[in-house]
Design an enzyme around this catalytic site. Structure first.
Site, PDB file in Angstrom:
ATOM      1  N   ASP A   1       0.840  -1.207   0.000  1.00  0.00           N
ATOM      2  CA  ASP A   1       0.000   0.000   0.000  1.00  0.00           C
ATOM      3  C   ASP A   1       0.876   1.258   0.000  1.00  0.00           C
ATOM      4  O   ASP A   1       0.369   2.382  -0.043  1.00  0.00           O
ATOM      5  CB  ASP A   1      -1.026  -0.009   1.143  1.00  0.00           C
ATOM      6  CG  ASP A   1      -0.389  -0.066   2.517  1.00  0.00           C
ATOM      7  OD1 ASP A   1       0.856  -0.149   2.615  1.00  0.00           O
ATOM      8  OD2 ASP A   1      -1.145  -0.037   3.515  1.00  0.00           O
ATOM      9  N   SER A   2       2.202   1.068  -0.020  1.00  0.00           N
ATOM     10  CA  SER A   2       3.120   2.181  -0.290  1.00  0.00           C
ATOM     11  C   SER A   2       2.788   2.820  -1.633  1.00  0.00           C
ATOM     12  O   SER A   2       3.223   3.937  -1.920  1.00  0.00           O
ATOM     13  CB  SER A   2       4.576   1.699  -0.275  1.00  0.00           C
ATOM     14  OG  SER A   2       4.742   0.576  -1.123  1.00  0.00           O
TER      15      SER A   2
ATOM     16  N   ASP B   1      -0.982  -6.170  -0.011  1.00  0.00           N
ATOM     17  CA  ASP B   1      -1.364  -5.565   1.277  1.00  0.00           C
ATOM     18  C   ASP B   1      -2.870  -5.411   1.403  1.00  0.00           C
ATOM     19  O   ASP B   1      -3.539  -4.965   0.452  1.00  0.00           O
ATOM     20  CB  ASP B   1      -0.755  -4.157   1.385  1.00  0.00           C
ATOM     21  CG  ASP B   1       0.598  -4.147   2.059  1.00  0.00           C
ATOM     22  OD1 ASP B   1       0.944  -5.125   2.741  1.00  0.00           O
ATOM     23  OD2 ASP B   1       1.312  -3.142   1.900  1.00  0.00           O
TER      24      ASP B   1
ATOM     25  N   LYS C   1      -1.022  -9.440   3.201  1.00  0.00           N
ATOM     26  CA  LYS C   1      -0.249  -8.943   4.345  1.00  0.00           C
ATOM     27  C   LYS C   1      -1.105  -7.941   5.122  1.00  0.00           C
ATOM     28  O   LYS C   1      -1.807  -7.129   4.512  1.00  0.00           O
ATOM     29  CB  LYS C   1       1.042  -8.274   3.873  1.00  0.00           C
ATOM     30  CG  LYS C   1       1.849  -7.627   5.002  1.00  0.00           C
ATOM     31  CD  LYS C   1       3.269  -7.310   4.599  1.00  0.00           C
ATOM     32  CE  LYS C   1       3.454  -6.039   3.832  1.00  0.00           C
ATOM     33  NZ  LYS C   1       3.017  -4.805   4.527  1.00  0.00           N
TER      34      LYS C   1
ATOM     35  N   GLU D   1      -1.025  -5.384   8.857  1.00  0.00           N
ATOM     36  CA  GLU D   1      -0.129  -4.765   9.843  1.00  0.00           C
ATOM     37  C   GLU D   1      -0.596  -5.007  11.279  1.00  0.00           C
ATOM     38  O   GLU D   1      -1.794  -4.872  11.576  1.00  0.00           O
ATOM     39  CB  GLU D   1      -0.047  -3.247   9.593  1.00  0.00           C
ATOM     40  CG  GLU D   1       0.603  -2.902   8.265  1.00  0.00           C
ATOM     41  CD  GLU D   1       0.798  -1.405   8.062  1.00  0.00           C
ATOM     42  OE1 GLU D   1       0.549  -0.612   8.989  1.00  0.00           O
ATOM     43  OE2 GLU D   1       1.203  -1.031   6.941  1.00  0.00           O
TER      44      GLU D   1
ATOM     45  N   GLU E   1       9.676  -4.096   9.870  1.00  0.00           N
ATOM     46  CA  GLU E   1      10.046  -2.795   9.285  1.00  0.00           C
ATOM     47  C   GLU E   1      10.643  -1.879  10.350  1.00  0.00           C
ATOM     48  O   GLU E   1      10.018  -1.660  11.412  1.00  0.00           O
ATOM     49  CB  GLU E   1       8.795  -2.147   8.651  1.00  0.00           C
ATOM     50  CG  GLU E   1       9.081  -0.767   8.056  1.00  0.00           C
ATOM     51  CD  GLU E   1       7.978  -0.240   7.159  1.00  0.00           C
ATOM     52  OE1 GLU E   1       6.972  -0.937   6.935  1.00  0.00           O
ATOM     53  OE2 GLU E   1       8.142   0.896   6.675  1.00  0.00           O
TER      54      GLU E   1
HETATM   55  O1  KIV Z   1       3.603  -1.101   1.511  1.00  0.00           O
HETATM   56  C1  KIV Z   1       4.791  -1.483   1.473  1.00  0.00           C
HETATM   57  O2  KIV Z   1       5.534  -1.215   0.533  1.00  0.00           O
HETATM   58  C2  KIV Z   1       5.282  -2.276   2.585  1.00  0.00           C
HETATM   59  C3  KIV Z   1       6.762  -2.431   2.712  1.00  0.00           C
HETATM   60  C4  KIV Z   1       7.345  -1.189   3.243  1.00  0.00           C
HETATM   61  C5  KIV Z   1       7.125  -3.610   3.516  1.00  0.00           C
HETATM   62  O3  KIV Z   1       4.520  -2.729   3.397  1.00  0.00           O
END
Ligand code: KIV
Length: 271
Positions: A54-55, A93, A122, A124, A189
């Site tokens: 989600d970056s 994510d 994934k 958090e 992270e």
């Molecule tokens: O969203 C993302 O790119 C991430 C990485 C920083 C691990 O979760």
């Protein structure tokens, strides 16, 4: 395919392949990816995993945080990445507020897998109930501890986590519990290298670090950071892999090889 690829077939890697890599001490390379062109290139180089993070809210959409990213955005970008890859394991994510309960998490994870083609999702934080429920439905889950960007408004800033002994002990306990409830992978992270080393040694599932030192079982970086084309300042734990090479494929190859040979990250990129 190159000498650092762990298999000569182009069959997609599975979670058991990644677990076997940890068992035999082979480092796992991972980059974020958000579109088909980069997916094909990263896959061709032989990088083991792609994370549709989600970056993308920050590096693609231009937001200040990952919070505005929707499940629809994630499905769209995950499907772009999945369609173009042949071998790399694809993780997506679950974005902010898409897993407030186990049932809602399962509905959103199903979208990432059915419409997006993700092999794993994934999420958090120490969300044990969600992880356990998803795993019961047959959905592979990657945990994420340490700096949690979706909690930026509680954290106040993007800073290293687990520096105090109590916080470090809590993180280790959370990591063990995530594994116990069925997580198949864990991302750490911005965590002190010594703590990440300890967690990686105590867990049987692969631990993938970002700003977490060289002793994790694998490494992930945000693609645009390591290509030095981010919109903001490159984080200290990343490296400009475009330096000294002539094109993007060489930069990704240099990253993949550096991870495989434990040459990245160095103490300069660690906490
Ligand atoms: O969203 C993302 O790119 C991430 C990485 C920083 C691990 O979760």
């Amino acid at each position: 395919m190159n000498q650092y690829s762990s298999t000569t077939t182009l069959k997609p890697l599975s979670i058991t392949d990644l677990a076997a890599m940890k068992q035999r001490g082979e480092k796992i390379s991972c980059l974020t990816a958000y579109d088909a062109a980069f997916s094909a290139l990263i896959d061709k180089v032989g990088v083991d995993m792609m994370l549709v993070g989600d970056s993308l809210g920050m590096v693609i959409q231009g937001h200040d945080t990952t919070l505005p990213v929707t499940i629809r955005d994630m499905v769209y970008h995950t499907s772009c990445v999945s369609k173009a890859r042949k071998r790399a394991f694809v993780i997506a994510d679950l974005p902010f507020m898409t897993y407030p309960t186990p049932v809602i998490a399962a509905k959103n994870a199903a979208k990432l897998m059915q419409a997006g083609g993700a092999q794993m999702v994934k999420l958090e934080g120490p969300k044990f109930d969600c992880v356990s429920f998803l795993v019961d439905q047959g959905i592979p889950v990657c945990g994420h501890l340490g700096l949690l960007p979706q909690s930026i408004n509680q954290l106040g800033s993007y800073k290293v986590q687990g520096k105090e002994q109590a916080a470090a002990e809590q993180m280790l306990a959370d990591a063990l519990k995530l594994q116990q409830v069925g997580a198949g992978l864990l991302v750490l992270e911005c965590v002190p290298a010594s703590l990440a080393k300890d967690i990686s040694a105590q867990l049987t599932i692969p631990v993938i670090g970002i700003g977490a030192g060289v002793d994790c079982d694998g490494q992930v970086l945000v693609l645009y950071d390591m290509l030095n084309i981010g919109t903001g300042k490159r984080p200290r734990f990343s490296r400009n892999f475009m330096s000294g090479v002539v094109n993007i494929e060489e930069a990704i190859t240099a990253y993949h090889q550096a991870v495989k040979q434990s040459l990245f990250p160095t103490p300069e990129h660690s906490f």
